[in-house]
Enzyme design. Structure first.
Site, PDB file in Angstrom:
ATOM      1  N   TRP A   1       0.841  -1.192   0.000  1.00 42.13           N
ATOM      2  CA  TRP A   1       0.000   0.000   0.000  1.00 42.13           C
ATOM      3  C   TRP A   1       0.884   1.254   0.000  1.00 42.13           C
ATOM      4  CZ3 TRP A   1      -0.902   3.528   4.267  1.00 42.13           C
ATOM      5  CH2 TRP A   1      -1.860   4.513   3.976  1.00 42.13           C
TER       6      TRP A   1
ATOM      7  N   ASP B   1     -15.979  12.421  -2.005  1.00 39.11           N
ATOM      8  CA  ASP B   1     -15.380  11.174  -1.535  1.00 39.11           C
ATOM      9  C   ASP B   1     -16.104  10.660  -0.290  1.00 39.11           C
ATOM     10  OD1 ASP B   1     -13.087   9.192  -0.736  1.00 39.11           O
ATOM     11  OD2 ASP B   1     -12.414  10.044  -2.625  1.00 39.11           O
TER      12      ASP B   1
ATOM     13  N   ARG C   1      -9.675  -2.104   8.074  1.00 39.15           N
ATOM     14  CA  ARG C   1     -10.261  -0.761   8.090  1.00 39.15           C
ATOM     15  C   ARG C   1     -11.633  -0.767   8.772  1.00 39.15           C
ATOM     16  NH1 ARG C   1     -12.491   3.551   3.898  1.00 39.15           N
ATOM     17  NH2 ARG C   1     -11.421   5.410   4.593  1.00 39.15           N
TER      18      ARG C   1
ATOM     19  N   TRP D   1     -15.066   3.858  -7.476  1.00 35.11           N
ATOM     20  CA  TRP D   1     -15.485   2.582  -6.882  1.00 35.11           C
ATOM     21  C   TRP D   1     -14.320   2.017  -6.072  1.00 35.11           C
ATOM     22  CZ3 TRP D   1     -20.011  -0.485  -8.518  1.00 35.11           C
ATOM     23  CH2 TRP D   1     -20.044  -1.768  -7.984  1.00 35.11           C
ATOM     24  N   ASP D   2     -14.449   2.053  -4.757  1.00 33.54           N
ATOM     25  CA  ASP D   2     -13.332   1.676  -3.883  1.00 33.54           C
ATOM     26  C   ASP D   2     -13.520   0.277  -3.314  1.00 33.54           C
ATOM     27  OD1 ASP D   2     -10.922   2.014  -2.577  1.00 33.54           O
ATOM     28  OD2 ASP D   2     -11.487   3.893  -1.616  1.00 33.54           O
ATOM     29  N   MET D   3     -12.421  -0.299  -2.802  1.00 30.02           N
ATOM     30  CA  MET D   3     -12.435  -1.598  -2.122  1.00 30.02           C
ATOM     31  C   MET D   3     -11.242  -1.626  -1.181  1.00 30.02           C
ATOM     32  SD  MET D   3     -11.387  -5.238  -2.508  1.00 30.02           S
ATOM     33  CE  MET D   3     -12.245  -6.764  -2.206  1.00 30.02           C
TER      34      MET D   3
ATOM     35  N   ASP E   1      -2.930   5.481  -3.371  1.00 26.92           N
ATOM     36  CA  ASP E   1      -3.306   6.460  -2.343  1.00 26.92           C
ATOM     37  C   ASP E   1      -2.155   7.412  -2.040  1.00 26.92           C
ATOM     38  OD1 ASP E   1      -5.904   5.661  -1.995  1.00 26.92           O
ATOM     39  OD2 ASP E   1      -5.502   4.384  -0.268  1.00 26.92           O
TER      40      ASP E   1
END
Length: 745
Positions: free
Chosen positions: A202, A369, A447, A481-483, A552
């Site tokens: 990440w 967001d 998360r 579209w997040d994951m 990110d």
């Protein structure tokens, strides 16, 4: 005619623009690999390419009694099995009802067709006209187990890619269990290659790793349920002398968004076998009688003009024959995202203030967001409840979006994370059984959230109707579209105990089904994929969403490595790239606004900061930046990209983009750290017309294409530690410069 078939000798020759791919039927009925590389002329017999040993092999096994020469351990194959004299990594392993894992598939026939068929339930490359490509399907059969296998090969006339996939059909009554069914296997005659792949974590995605092949198996994979930021579903084998612009390179890329395996085995005879497909780890799939299983597509690319040549083939194919929909060829709007400006702490007034400032600068789209729904003031709650928070947005998404579109003249976009659920949500309270996981263990969280079971058709249907209502309720032009987590304790209440090994793949199929329905229903929406940034940056997602949030990490210096690595296989138009605040939120590094812009401009461009905080001078700078993007974004997003100086090899980075006709080009140079009394640097350009004269913006210079490519472009004066003059352009750390070149004759 790109496909030649020598009927009598059962040899197949696939010709791309500059490549040949040749295979045949071996003595035992299996497929043998003969050649993949630079184009060769067709001939009526390629039998001389089958290399049998001149002397009997010692300590080997042989399928035919009395024949000590024919051993699969020694021969190059197209789709090898295990246990019938080949001891290398197999392309497939099937467990029969008897418990046996021995299979023997032999040639049954072939089918040749113009164009390219789509794959049922899976993303795939395509053609717009059947004259673009031909597909040959080789059918193999195992008469003992009553199984058939189709191996599909598509070759494009004007590209240097071979696209492969496999379908297994059970023609009998007894079930068979797939333990491994890879999409492609390729045997190469030597092992003098470097194994290049993209690794990371990440906010440190797709860094380049490159090491010489060694004896044994070297591999990359994902067991996370997504393609992952640790390893991308891509690798390349490059000749050890190959560079960005010369030498042989073989690329392997998987059109898939879940667990994958890619590897290369070097055997005792110094040949190499490359393999790519669904990860066999934790996977099995029962194929009942009368049923079938389809693998994802593998795209193999050959280049004799180095890594740039390989990359440009992938870029062209993925940009124009994998990505689809209205946004495939459209210039992407300049957007501003509020995440790093506000995080969860915002209300309608603050959002409209950012939009006022953004509209004044010329920004075209506002993206709202995380934090707009349920009681979402942090990351512990409300995922799954996609209704606006009235405390933050009293007029809802509809009211806010209409104010932005109608009053500000901007487009409106929205962040969602549909695959996830919070325990603190109405959805979880109503359907705790919809969470992906096992029932007899404590579930891990990531998360503070859990994954919805996309293997469950009820979940997929619920998400479609929920999102269909949301997206049609307001003038939404863009969806991020997040994951934000990986899979753990993988299990599903929707399938039997016998089929739990299918869950991770069923999840991906459920996701693809949902995306197919939504992108068909909302063709005007620009969808951008995200998974904690680049945790699911893969060709499978590009099929549905033409761009992906690259990372990110918005730090311009770190983005040089991330975007460089990503460009090995993915087109510039697919990379979401934003200018963030000067004091970066991920690294704490302070970088000039100009450098942040120069890094982000090579991608789907936007800003991620509080536009109300700009000084008057910064406002004018940003207006100039946006004007430049609008003037040049077709070139930047759809031109031919060349890597020039690698951030992994030194202090300097450079790349460029040129249009197809070599009329225009934009070149960028970045220096990470200042050096005392530095020397002069020239950058050798690529992709220009050697006979043409080019003018260079903001200078009096006019240089010929051959000069620029062979001698190079001199970077602007760098501060040498004495006195800066009016000509000094680069002073201090984290400096950059761009040039716009235009042909004048």
């Amino acid at each position: 005619m790109p496909v030649f078939i020598n009927e009598e000798r059962k040899q197949f020759h696939l010709q791309g623009k500059n490549t040949s791919y040749i295979f045949s039927i071996l003595k035992n009925g299996q497929l043998g690999q003969l050649y993949f590389g630079k184009k060769v002329r067709h001939r009526d017999d390629f039998s001389h390419l089958i290399q049998l040993p001149a002397e009997p092999l010692g300590n080997a096994s042989f399928p035919y009694e009395g024949d000590p020469f024919f051993s699969l351990e020694y021969l190059n194959q197209e789709y090898p099995s295990f246990g019938t004299s080949d001891y290398r990594e197999p392309a497939f392993v099937l467990k029969h009802e008897s418990g046996s894992r021995t299979s023997h598939f032999t040639y049954k026939g072939y089918r040749l067709e113009k164009g390219k068929p789509s794959l049922d339930g899976l993303p795939s490359t395509y053609v717009e006209d059947e004259s673009e490509a031909e597909t040959v399907t080789i059918t193999l059969e195992d008469t003992v187990s009553m199984l058939e296998m189709d191996i599909l090969y598509t070759v494009y006339h004007e590209r240097d890619a071979i696209v492969r996939s496999v379908q297994l059909r059970n023609q009998g009554s007894e079930p068979v269990v797939i333990e491994r069914l890879l999409s492609a296997s390729l045997d190469l005659p030597h092992a003098d290659f470097d194994f290049l792949h993209l690794h990371g974590a990440w906010i440190r995605e797709r860094h380049v790793a490159c090491l010489p092949l060694r004896k044994g198996l070297q591999s990359i994979d994902s067991k996370k349920g997504v393609s992952s930021s640790n390893h991308n579903p891509f690798f390349a084998l490059k000749s050890q002398e190959a560079s960005e612009n010369q030498g042989e390179v073989y690329g392997f890329s998987l059109v898939y968004s879940g667990n994958f395996f890619g590897g290369v085995e070097v055997d005792a005879y110094d040949t190499s076998r490359a393999l790519l497909g669904i990860n066999p780890f934790g996977f099995d799939w029962t194929v009942e009688g009368g049923c079938s299983f389809q693998t994802p597509e593998a795209v193999m690319v050959y280049s004799d003009s180095g890594l740039n040549g390989m990359s440009q083939t992938y870029h062209d194919l993925y940009r124009s024959r994998l990505a689809g929909g209205e946004w495939r060829d459209k210039e992407r709007p300049v957007l501003i995202n509020n995440w790093e400006a506000t995080y969860f702490d915002f209300n309608e007034e603050k959002i409209l203030g950012i939009c006022d400032a953004a509209a004044e600068l010329g920004i075209e789209l506002f993206a709202l967001d995380d934090g707009w729904f349920g009681k979402r003031n942090d990351d512990t709650t409300s995922l799954g409840d996609w209704t606006p928070d009235q405390n933050k947005l009293p007029n809802g998404i509809k009211g806010l979006s209409e104010a932005i579109v109608g009053d500000k003249g901007m487009q409106f976009g929205l962040w969602v994370e549909p695959e996830m659920v919070s325990k603190e949500s109405d959805l979880y309270r109503e359907h705790p059984d919809w969470v992906l996981g096992v029932t007899d263990r404590t579930l891990s969280h990531g998360r503070n959230q859990f994954i919805l079971d996309m293997a469950n058709e009820e979940v997929v249907d619920h998400l479609y109707y929920t999102l269909e209502n949301l997206f049609s309720s307001a003038p939404i032009s863009y969806v991020k579209w997040d994951m934000n987590r990986n899979m753990t304790e993988i299990g599903s209440a929707s399938v039997t105990a016998r089929r739990q090994g299918e869950v991770s793949h069923r999840y991906v199929l459920g996701l693809y089904k949902l995306l197919d329905k939504l992108t068909t229903r909302f063709p005007h929406i620009l969808f951008e994929s995200c998974a904690s940034g680049g945790n699911r940056f893969d060709p499978g997602m590009i099929y549905y969403m033409p761009q992906t949030w690259t990372s990110d990490n918005t730090d311009a210096v770190e983005r040089l490595k991330i975007q460089w690595g990503t460009s090995l296989v993915y087109p510039i138009s697919s990379m979401g790239a934003h200018v963030s605040s000067g004091h970066n939120h991920q690294t704490g590094r302070v970088t000039p606004l100009e450098t942040r812009f120069h890094a982000a401009m090579f991608g789907a461009f936007g800003y991620e900061l509080d536009a109300t905080g700009f000084s008057d001078e910064e406002k004018e700078t940003v207006k100039t930046q946006i004007h430049f993007i609008k003037e040049n974004r077709r070139l930047l997003q759809f031109g031919t990209f060349y890597r020039l100086l690698s951030p992994f090899n030194g202090n300097d980075t450079s790349w460029m983009v040129a249009d197809q006709e070599a009329e225009e080009a934009i070149v960028a140079f970045y220096r990470t750290l200042a050096q005392p009394n530095p020397g002069l640097v020239r950058i050798r350009l690529q992709g220009l017309d050697p006979e043409a004269l080019y003018e260079i913006n903001h200078t009096e210079e006019r240089l010929y294409g051959d000069e620029l490519m062979n001698i190079g472009l001199l970077i602007p004066p760098i501060f040498n530690g004495t006195v800066a003059t009016e000509q000094t352009r680069l002073k201090g750390d984290f400096q950059s410069h761009i040039w716009k070149l235009r042909k004048v004759n």
